[in-house]
Design an enzyme around this catalytic site. Sequence first.
Site, PDB file in Angstrom:
ATOM      1  N   PRO A 274       0.823  -1.207   0.000  1.00 26.85           N
ATOM      2  CA  PRO A 274       0.000   0.000   0.000  1.00 26.85           C
ATOM      3  C   PRO A 274       0.857   1.257   0.000  1.00 26.85           C
ATOM      4  O   PRO A 274       1.827   1.366   0.752  1.00 26.85           O
ATOM      5  CB  PRO A 274      -0.800  -0.130   1.296  1.00 26.85           C
ATOM      6  CG  PRO A 274      -0.840  -1.594   1.553  1.00 26.85           C
ATOM      7  CD  PRO A 274       0.483  -2.115   1.101  1.00 26.85           C
ATOM      8  N   GLU A 275       0.479   2.205  -0.859  1.00 19.67           N
ATOM      9  CA  GLU A 275       1.199   3.474  -0.939  1.00 19.67           C
ATOM     10  C   GLU A 275       0.319   4.576  -0.360  1.00 19.67           C
ATOM     11  O   GLU A 275      -0.721   4.293   0.245  1.00 19.67           O
ATOM     12  CB  GLU A 275       1.605   3.740  -2.393  1.00 19.67           C
ATOM     13  CG  GLU A 275       2.517   2.638  -2.933  1.00 19.67           C
ATOM     14  CD  GLU A 275       2.944   2.853  -4.380  1.00 19.67           C
ATOM     15  OE1 GLU A 275       2.904   3.989  -4.878  1.00 19.67           O
ATOM     16  OE2 GLU A 275       3.315   1.857  -5.031  1.00 19.67           O
TER      17      GLU A 275
ATOM     18  N   ARG B 174      13.244  -2.815  -6.737  1.00 19.26           N
ATOM     19  CA  ARG B 174      11.869  -2.990  -7.183  1.00 19.26           C
ATOM     20  C   ARG B 174      11.839  -3.161  -8.699  1.00 19.26           C
ATOM     21  O   ARG B 174      12.643  -2.572  -9.437  1.00 19.26           O
ATOM     22  CB  ARG B 174      11.002  -1.774  -6.810  1.00 19.26           C
ATOM     23  CG  ARG B 174      11.011  -1.425  -5.348  1.00 19.26           C
ATOM     24  CD  ARG B 174      10.482  -2.546  -4.468  1.00 19.26           C
ATOM     25  NE  ARG B 174       9.096  -2.885  -4.791  1.00 19.26           N
ATOM     26  CZ  ARG B 174       8.030  -2.240  -4.315  1.00 19.26           C
ATOM     27  NH1 ARG B 174       8.209  -1.211  -3.471  1.00 19.26           N
ATOM     28  NH2 ARG B 174       6.817  -2.608  -4.630  1.00 19.26           N
TER      29      ARG B 174
ATOM     30  N   LYS C 245       3.239   6.932   4.432  1.00 21.62           N
ATOM     31  CA  LYS C 245       2.561   5.631   4.349  1.00 21.62           C
ATOM     32  C   LYS C 245       2.219   5.077   5.737  1.00 21.62           C
ATOM     33  O   LYS C 245       1.903   3.904   5.875  1.00 21.62           O
ATOM     34  CB  LYS C 245       3.448   4.628   3.605  1.00 21.62           C
ATOM     35  CG  LYS C 245       3.816   5.050   2.190  1.00 21.62           C
ATOM     36  CD  LYS C 245       4.752   4.036   1.551  1.00 21.62           C
ATOM     37  CE  LYS C 245       5.260   4.499   0.201  1.00 21.62           C
ATOM     38  NZ  LYS C 245       6.204   3.535  -0.415  1.00 21.62           N
TER      39      LYS C 245
ATOM     40  N   HIS D 132      -5.409 -14.610   9.669  1.00 15.47           N
ATOM     41  CA  HIS D 132      -4.157 -13.939  10.055  1.00 15.47           C
ATOM     42  C   HIS D 132      -4.401 -12.681  10.886  1.00 15.47           C
ATOM     43  O   HIS D 132      -3.747 -11.660  10.697  1.00 15.47           O
ATOM     44  CB  HIS D 132      -3.343 -13.610   8.805  1.00 15.47           C
ATOM     45  CG  HIS D 132      -2.858 -14.826   8.077  1.00 15.47           C
ATOM     46  ND1 HIS D 132      -1.768 -15.550   8.494  1.00 15.47           N
ATOM     47  CD2 HIS D 132      -3.331 -15.468   6.976  1.00 15.47           C
ATOM     48  CE1 HIS D 132      -1.576 -16.579   7.676  1.00 15.47           C
ATOM     49  NE2 HIS D 132      -2.516 -16.551   6.747  1.00 15.47           N
TER      50      HIS D 132
ATOM     51  N   ARG E 178       1.149 -11.612   5.458  1.00 19.01           N
ATOM     52  CA  ARG E 178       2.580 -11.900   5.356  1.00 19.01           C
ATOM     53  C   ARG E 178       3.399 -11.365   6.531  1.00 19.01           C
ATOM     54  O   ARG E 178       4.603 -11.564   6.604  1.00 19.01           O
ATOM     55  CB  ARG E 178       3.125 -11.351   4.026  1.00 19.01           C
ATOM     56  CG  ARG E 178       2.460 -12.002   2.811  1.00 19.01           C
ATOM     57  CD  ARG E 178       3.093 -11.572   1.509  1.00 19.01           C
ATOM     58  NE  ARG E 178       4.466 -12.050   1.389  1.00 19.01           N
ATOM     59  CZ  ARG E 178       5.251 -11.787   0.338  1.00 19.01           C
ATOM     60  NH1 ARG E 178       4.790 -11.064  -0.670  1.00 19.01           N
ATOM     61  NH2 ARG E 178       6.480 -12.246   0.304  1.00 19.01           N
TER      62      ARG E 178
END
Length: 290
Positions: free
Chosen positions: A2-3, A280, A69, A111, A130
């Site tokens: 997410p940005e 990236r 962020k 999770h 994750r």
Amino acid sequence: MPELPEVEGVVQALKPKVEGRTIHQVQLSERVHFSFSEGKQCIVKQAEPDTFESTLSQMTITKIERRAKYIFFHLLKDDAPYVLVSHLGMTGAWFVVNSPEEINEAKFQKHIHATFEMADGGYLIYSDIRRFGELRFLTKIEDHAPLTKMAPEPFDERACDFFITKSKLPKYENKAVKEVIMDGQVISGCGNIYATEALFAQKIHPARKMNRISEKRKRALFEEIVAVLRQSIEAGGSTISDYRNINGEAGSMQNRLKMYGKKVCPACETATSQMTIGGRTSVFCPNCQH
């Protein structure tokens, strides 16, 4: 990951549902507790899980805001202010529900790593598939140095000049433009998706060195970054992979992306290329971007 637009969407959704409410008690997952016992820090950083749970109980969430962020939950207990800083990592998500069973997607329900039971009923829940996200309890922002080094918000009137000045420093002038604009100490909140889109819109090759870009073109690039960030905020962010707004809601910006994840350039129909920049994957048009 997410940005800025995705995090802004989460904050705007959380504010009316959570601000002003008091946390009755907190329960962390067995995974968080086990990780700490093994000398690691899973999600909860710089705090012993039992202490984290007990400290946050009976705290009132007075305000929620975004910075770059990060999500800042401003807290108050016995007239003393604190802040809980949340970073979503790659797959973090917040839910405001009457019971954990209301979380529809099994992968998020499986999770759950932090459950905040609210004093007036219901739950604020943090799930992270994750486990790359972070929850960091601080007495003040300055207690975590990286938070003090972030660039101004891109919508701040100072942000463009700040970017221009930073880009001329020896630390950045010989770096690829893509790597520089994704650096949170240069431009706040711009990640891989929106850097890719802005560079394509301005026809700039992502590997071009900063010192080979004119100031006029840098300003145009910065304005493009701001424009695409605003557009994405309006669209609720980009739902790619496991990103969700609160309660599993998805954004629609992914339907408007022109270069990120594309195999063919929409402008000239040339096959796109890929290269790794700053760790990236960078997608670009070898014909349009120079």
